[in-house]
Design an enzyme around this catalytic site. Structure first.
Site, PDB file in Angstrom:
ATOM      1  N   LEU A  68      48.965  62.218  61.091  1.00  0.00           N
ATOM      2  CA  LEU A  68      48.361  63.245  61.931  1.00  0.00           C
ATOM      3  C   LEU A  68      47.006  62.766  62.443  1.00  0.00           C
ATOM      4  O   LEU A  68      46.091  62.503  61.665  1.00  0.00           O
ATOM      5  CB  LEU A  68      48.185  64.547  61.151  1.00  0.00           C
ATOM      6  CG  LEU A  68      49.453  65.144  60.522  1.00  0.00           C
ATOM      7  CD1 LEU A  68      49.175  66.553  59.996  1.00  0.00           C
ATOM      8  CD2 LEU A  68      50.623  65.155  61.499  1.00  0.00           C
ATOM      9  N   ALA A 104      45.660  64.215  65.584  1.00  0.00           N
ATOM     10  CA  ALA A 104      45.412  65.032  66.775  1.00  0.00           C
ATOM     11  C   ALA A 104      44.075  65.754  66.700  1.00  0.00           C
ATOM     12  O   ALA A 104      43.709  66.483  67.622  1.00  0.00           O
ATOM     13  CB  ALA A 104      46.543  66.041  66.954  1.00  0.00           C
ATOM     14  N   ARG A 141      32.759  66.966  64.791  1.00  0.00           N
ATOM     15  CA  ARG A 141      31.583  66.746  63.946  1.00  0.00           C
ATOM     16  C   ARG A 141      31.108  65.289  63.928  1.00  0.00           C
ATOM     17  O   ARG A 141      30.047  64.987  63.408  1.00  0.00           O
ATOM     18  CB  ARG A 141      31.854  67.242  62.518  1.00  0.00           C
ATOM     19  CG  ARG A 141      31.712  68.751  62.425  1.00  0.00           C
ATOM     20  CD  ARG A 141      31.919  69.214  61.006  1.00  0.00           C
ATOM     21  NE  ARG A 141      33.322  69.173  60.627  1.00  0.00           N
ATOM     22  CZ  ARG A 141      33.751  69.182  59.365  1.00  0.00           C
ATOM     23  NH1 ARG A 141      32.898  69.187  58.369  1.00  0.00           N
ATOM     24  NH2 ARG A 141      35.039  69.172  59.103  1.00  0.00           N
ATOM     25  N   GLY A 152      47.957  74.025  63.870  1.00  0.00           N
ATOM     26  CA  GLY A 152      48.040  73.861  62.421  1.00  0.00           C
ATOM     27  C   GLY A 152      48.785  72.611  62.001  1.00  0.00           C
ATOM     28  O   GLY A 152      49.474  71.975  62.804  1.00  0.00           O
ATOM     29  N   ASP A 192      42.628  60.360  59.139  1.00  0.00           N
ATOM     30  CA  ASP A 192      41.212  60.168  58.818  1.00  0.00           C
ATOM     31  C   ASP A 192      40.971  59.971  57.326  1.00  0.00           C
ATOM     32  O   ASP A 192      39.877  60.198  56.838  1.00  0.00           O
ATOM     33  CB  ASP A 192      40.384  61.354  59.342  1.00  0.00           C
ATOM     34  CG  ASP A 192      40.799  62.676  58.727  1.00  0.00           C
ATOM     35  OD1 ASP A 192      41.706  62.693  57.869  1.00  0.00           O
ATOM     36  OD2 ASP A 192      40.206  63.709  59.102  1.00  0.00           O
ATOM     37  N   ASN A 223      34.860  63.371  58.308  1.00  0.00           N
ATOM     38  CA  ASN A 223      34.593  64.326  59.383  1.00  0.00           C
ATOM     39  C   ASN A 223      33.261  64.072  60.068  1.00  0.00           C
ATOM     40  O   ASN A 223      33.026  64.547  61.164  1.00  0.00           O
ATOM     41  CB  ASN A 223      34.565  65.756  58.822  1.00  0.00           C
ATOM     42  CG  ASN A 223      35.904  66.131  58.231  1.00  0.00           C
ATOM     43  OD1 ASN A 223      36.929  66.018  58.879  1.00  0.00           O
ATOM     44  ND2 ASN A 223      35.897  66.544  56.971  1.00  0.00           N
ATOM     45  N   ASN A 232      26.304  14.068  65.432  1.00  0.00           N
ATOM     46  CA  ASN A 232      25.086  14.761  65.035  1.00  0.00           C
ATOM     47  C   ASN A 232      24.466  15.419  66.260  1.00  0.00           C
ATOM     48  O   ASN A 232      24.225  14.766  67.270  1.00  0.00           O
ATOM     49  CB  ASN A 232      24.115  13.731  64.441  1.00  0.00           C
ATOM     50  CG  ASN A 232      22.984  14.421  63.700  1.00  0.00           C
ATOM     51  OD1 ASN A 232      22.339  15.304  64.257  1.00  0.00           O
ATOM     52  ND2 ASN A 232      22.762  14.037  62.455  1.00  0.00           N
ATOM     53  N   ALA A 261      17.985  18.669  66.572  1.00  0.00           N
ATOM     54  CA  ALA A 261      17.186  19.897  66.536  1.00  0.00           C
ATOM     55  C   ALA A 261      16.839  20.353  67.949  1.00  0.00           C
ATOM     56  O   ALA A 261      16.404  19.561  68.778  1.00  0.00           O
ATOM     57  CB  ALA A 261      15.900  19.651  65.755  1.00  0.00           C
ATOM     58  N   TYR A 270      26.754  27.958  80.910  1.00  0.00           N
ATOM     59  CA  TYR A 270      26.931  29.075  81.839  1.00  0.00           C
ATOM     60  C   TYR A 270      26.012  28.890  83.028  1.00  0.00           C
ATOM     61  O   TYR A 270      24.789  28.762  82.874  1.00  0.00           O
ATOM     62  CB  TYR A 270      26.589  30.367  81.091  1.00  0.00           C
ATOM     63  CG  TYR A 270      26.878  31.645  81.835  1.00  0.00           C
ATOM     64  CD1 TYR A 270      28.100  31.829  82.482  1.00  0.00           C
ATOM     65  CD2 TYR A 270      25.946  32.677  81.870  1.00  0.00           C
ATOM     66  CE1 TYR A 270      28.369  33.012  83.156  1.00  0.00           C
ATOM     67  CE2 TYR A 270      26.215  33.866  82.535  1.00  0.00           C
ATOM     68  CZ  TYR A 270      27.423  34.026  83.176  1.00  0.00           C
ATOM     69  OH  TYR A 270      27.696  35.200  83.837  1.00  0.00           O
TER      70      TYR A 270
HETATM   71  C1  UD1 Z   1      44.242  70.638  54.836  1.00  0.00           C
HETATM   72  C2  UD1 Z   1      45.198  71.379  53.893  1.00  0.00           C
HETATM   73  C3  UD1 Z   1      44.457  71.677  52.586  1.00  0.00           C
HETATM   74  C4  UD1 Z   1      43.971  70.378  51.975  1.00  0.00           C
HETATM   75  C5  UD1 Z   1      43.097  69.628  52.973  1.00  0.00           C
HETATM   76  C6  UD1 Z   1      42.786  68.250  52.450  1.00  0.00           C
HETATM   77  C7  UD1 Z   1      46.664  72.701  55.345  1.00  0.00           C
HETATM   78  C8  UD1 Z   1      46.979  74.025  55.895  1.00  0.00           C
HETATM   79  N1  UD1 Z   1      45.631  72.612  54.529  1.00  0.00           N
HETATM   80  O1  UD1 Z   1      43.205  71.552  55.148  1.00  0.00           O
HETATM   81  O2  UD1 Z   1      45.324  72.304  51.662  1.00  0.00           O
HETATM   82  O3  UD1 Z   1      43.241  70.629  50.794  1.00  0.00           O
HETATM   83  O4  UD1 Z   1      43.789  69.457  54.226  1.00  0.00           O
HETATM   84  O5  UD1 Z   1      41.897  67.587  53.293  1.00  0.00           O
HETATM   85  O6  UD1 Z   1      47.381  71.757  55.632  1.00  0.00           O
HETATM   86  N2  UD1 Z   1      45.719  68.354  62.437  1.00  0.00           N
HETATM   87  C9  UD1 Z   1      46.449  68.145  63.574  1.00  0.00           C
HETATM   88  N3  UD1 Z   1      46.851  69.202  64.312  1.00  0.00           N
HETATM   89  C10 UD1 Z   1      46.587  70.509  63.950  1.00  0.00           C
HETATM   90  C11 UD1 Z   1      45.820  70.714  62.784  1.00  0.00           C
HETATM   91  C12 UD1 Z   1      45.408  69.623  62.036  1.00  0.00           C
HETATM   92  O7  UD1 Z   1      46.718  66.998  63.938  1.00  0.00           O
HETATM   93  O8  UD1 Z   1      47.000  71.407  64.668  1.00  0.00           O
HETATM   94  C13 UD1 Z   1      45.271  67.196  61.649  1.00  0.00           C
HETATM   95  C14 UD1 Z   1      43.774  67.059  61.645  1.00  0.00           C
HETATM   96  O9  UD1 Z   1      43.349  66.167  62.675  1.00  0.00           O
HETATM   97  C15 UD1 Z   1      43.502  66.460  60.276  1.00  0.00           C
HETATM   98  C16 UD1 Z   1      44.629  67.010  59.413  1.00  0.00           C
HETATM   99  O10 UD1 Z   1      45.642  67.420  60.299  1.00  0.00           O
HETATM  100  O11 UD1 Z   1      43.591  65.055  60.289  1.00  0.00           O
HETATM  101  C17 UD1 Z   1      44.182  68.155  58.497  1.00  0.00           C
HETATM  102  O12 UD1 Z   1      43.742  69.247  59.286  1.00  0.00           O
HETATM  103  P1  UD1 Z   1      42.504  70.117  58.873  1.00  0.00           P
HETATM  104  O13 UD1 Z   1      42.359  71.195  59.862  1.00  0.00           O
HETATM  105  O14 UD1 Z   1      41.342  69.252  58.599  1.00  0.00           O
HETATM  106  O15 UD1 Z   1      43.030  70.751  57.494  1.00  0.00           O
HETATM  107  P2  UD1 Z   1      42.143  71.377  56.363  1.00  0.00           P
HETATM  108  O16 UD1 Z   1      41.727  72.735  56.750  1.00  0.00           O
HETATM  109  O17 UD1 Z   1      41.105  70.411  55.950  1.00  0.00           O
HETATM  110 CA    CA Z   2      40.073  68.587  56.746  1.00  0.00          CA
END
Ligand code: UD1
Ligand code: CA
Length: 451
Positions: free
Chosen positions: A11, A13, A18, A82, A107, A229, A362, A365, A372
């Site tokens: 993942l 996206a 931050r 999500g 990440d 982050n 050699n 110095a 260039y």
């Molecule tokens: C998530 C977990 C949480 C866990 C934590 C660990 C869920 C609902 N929660 O929370 O239980 O403890 O990670 O770090 O999964 N991403 C997408 N598309 C989206 C949403 C997220 O690509 O629509 C990617 C983000 O870029 C990131 C990862 O998914 O790399 C996690 O998303 P993030 O929103 O950071 O989840 P947390 O709230 O940290």
């Molecule tokens: Ca996170």
């Protein structure tokens, strides 16, 4: 496990707001390699193929994924709804039916292949889901793992957790592994009935339970799941990785006098009995062969150092520097795109770019090649056993034959034949007493002005 196939959904996206950067988060680097590349390397080492989920307009992220793993599939999540929604962006890849489906965040660059293998082993042992758990020093923000004995019952996001659930010490590191055959049936049941109205990947656990499938926790150390982050977290993670790389180098026999001052790249490679003095930086693509010594304050980038070579102190090896065996490169010498053949020496204050320095020659110095002309780079070729006098300028394109000499201070604009001597400078002229007369004139002038 060997015969089980594995798909890793990475993942990537996230917007990474931050980081306060124009660069996508997963393209930031630690140990000279992007966060995404670290994750994809771990996937490859654990025997998986990858599907990378990127946000809209993330061509650079897709290109990096393909550079690292040419077979990687790219999927676009156009709306961030999500983590489960992100995983389902790669639905067609999951539908191809790999035995193991891993979900990894782009990440978390310190994830180790052996951790991914442990999760795969849990699937091979019959679990439908394996969740990577850890005990963070500060659990704020993490999902809590609700256990019933060894079985995982549910993952509760902090925002949705009860006061009692918030006291649970074991948290969700974010990595999950699904048995391929139940992955889609579970994922497609996830809804967005929660405080954030997001499709939570973590809901998969409770759904699996309801389907009478088994979910387990694989516990690991915090570093494995360290997510990035902010720029501060980037630096902290860099520090952890540098420690790992230094330890690995020393375990392989490299002598690091002050390991904490030596900076390595993920791909730095060393032969046997290499010594590195304090304060040396290895950029990407550096290979150092057996018995070479890298002295303090040297900077190496995409360079090759041959057996027994001596580099520095204060040497700069730029991309394409290729040093043969027993070469000496001394203080304030810069080498770029140049082959320095066995036993050649450039010990003080020199620039050698777009060139060959023949074996045993050699380079004096303060001598430089003028490669260039403001428009194009030109080559300089120096033969075996040649001697380039101090402060010579070799105006490229030009060649100096085997065994030839170039006199100190010469500006060489024409080829020098083998075994010849080139002197290209003005002859010294002496004017007796001229300095004294000049001083006298100056003194008289001052006197006049004062009157
Ligand atoms: C998530 C977990 C949480 C866990 C934590 C660990 C869920 C609902 N929660 O929370 O239980 O403890 O990670 O770090 O999964 N991403 C997408 N598309 C989206 C949403 C997220 O690509 O629509 C990617 C983000 O870029 C990131 C990862 O998914 O790399 C996690 O998303 P993030 O929103 O950071 O989840 P947390 O709230 O940290
Ligand atoms: Ca996170």
């Amino acid at each position: 496990m060997a015969d089980r196939t594995c798909l890793a959904i990475v993942l990537a996206a996230g917007e990474g707001t931050r980081m306060r950067s124009a660069r996508p988060k997963v393209l930031h680097e630690i140990a000279s390699r992007s966060l995404l590349a670290h994750v994809l390397d771990a996937v490859r080492a654990a025997g998986g193929t990858a599907a990378v989920v990127v946000g809209p307009d993330a061509d650079a992220v897709a290109a990096e994924a393909r550079r690292v793993l040419p077979g990687a599939d790219i999927f676009v999540q156009s709306e961030r709804l999500g983590t489960a929604h992100a995983v389902l962006a790669a639905k067609t890849a999951i539908a191809r039916g790999a035995d193991d489906v891993l979900v990894i965040y782009g990440d978390t660059p310190l994830i180790r292949p052996q951790t991914l293998r442990r999760m795969r082993d849990a699937l091979a042992g019959g679990a439908a889901i394996a969740v990577l758990g850890f005990r963070p020093q500060d659990p704020a923000g993490y999902g809590r793992l609700v256990l019933d004995g060894a079985e995982l019952v549910a993952i509760r996001e902090e925002i949705d957790a009860s006061a009692a659930e918030r006291l649970i010490a074991v948290c969700n590191g974010g990595l999950m592994a699904f048995a391929g055959k139940s992955a889609l049936p579970i994922l497609e049941k996830i809804d967005r009935n929660n405080r954030k109205s997001e499709f939570y990947l973590t809901d998969a656990v409770a759904i699996a339970r309801a389907m009478k499938l088994r979910a387990v926790v694989i516990e690991t150390e915090e570093d494995d799941v360290r997510g990035i982050n902010t720029k501060a977290q980037l630096a902290e993670t860099e520090a952890v990785l540098q420690q790992r790389l230094r330890k690995a180098a020393m375990a392989a026999g490299v002598t690091l006098v002050a390991p904490e001052t030596v900076f390595l790249s993920a791909d730095t490679t060393f032969g046997r009995d290499v010594s590195v003095e304090p304060v040396v930086v290895f950029g990407p693509g550096v290979m150092v062969e057996d018995n070479a010594v890298i002295r303090s304050f040297s900077h190496l980038d995409r360079a090759h150092v041959g057996k027994g070579a001596l580099v520095g102190p204060y040497a700069r090896l730029r991309p394409g520097a290729r040093l043969g065996a027993d070469v000496h490169i001394g203080n304030f010498v810069e080498i770029k795109e140049a082959v320095i053949e066995d036993g050649a020496k450039a010990n003080h204050l020199a620039y050698i770019g777009d060139a060959r320095l023949g074996a045993g020659s050699n380079f004096g110095a303060g001598a430089i090649v003028c490669n260039y002309d403001g428009v194009t780079k030109h080559r300089t070729d120096i033969g075996k056993g040649a001697f380039i006098g101090s402060n010579a300028s070799l105006v490229a394109p030009v060649s100096v034959g085997d065994g030839a000499y170039v006199a100190t201070g010469s500006v060489i604009t024409h080829d020098v034949p083998a075994d010849g001597l080139a002197i290209a400078r003005e002859r010294q002229v002496i004017k007796e007493n001229r300095a004294a007369r000049l001083k006298a004139l100056k003194g008289a002038g001052k006197k006049k002005a004062a009157e």
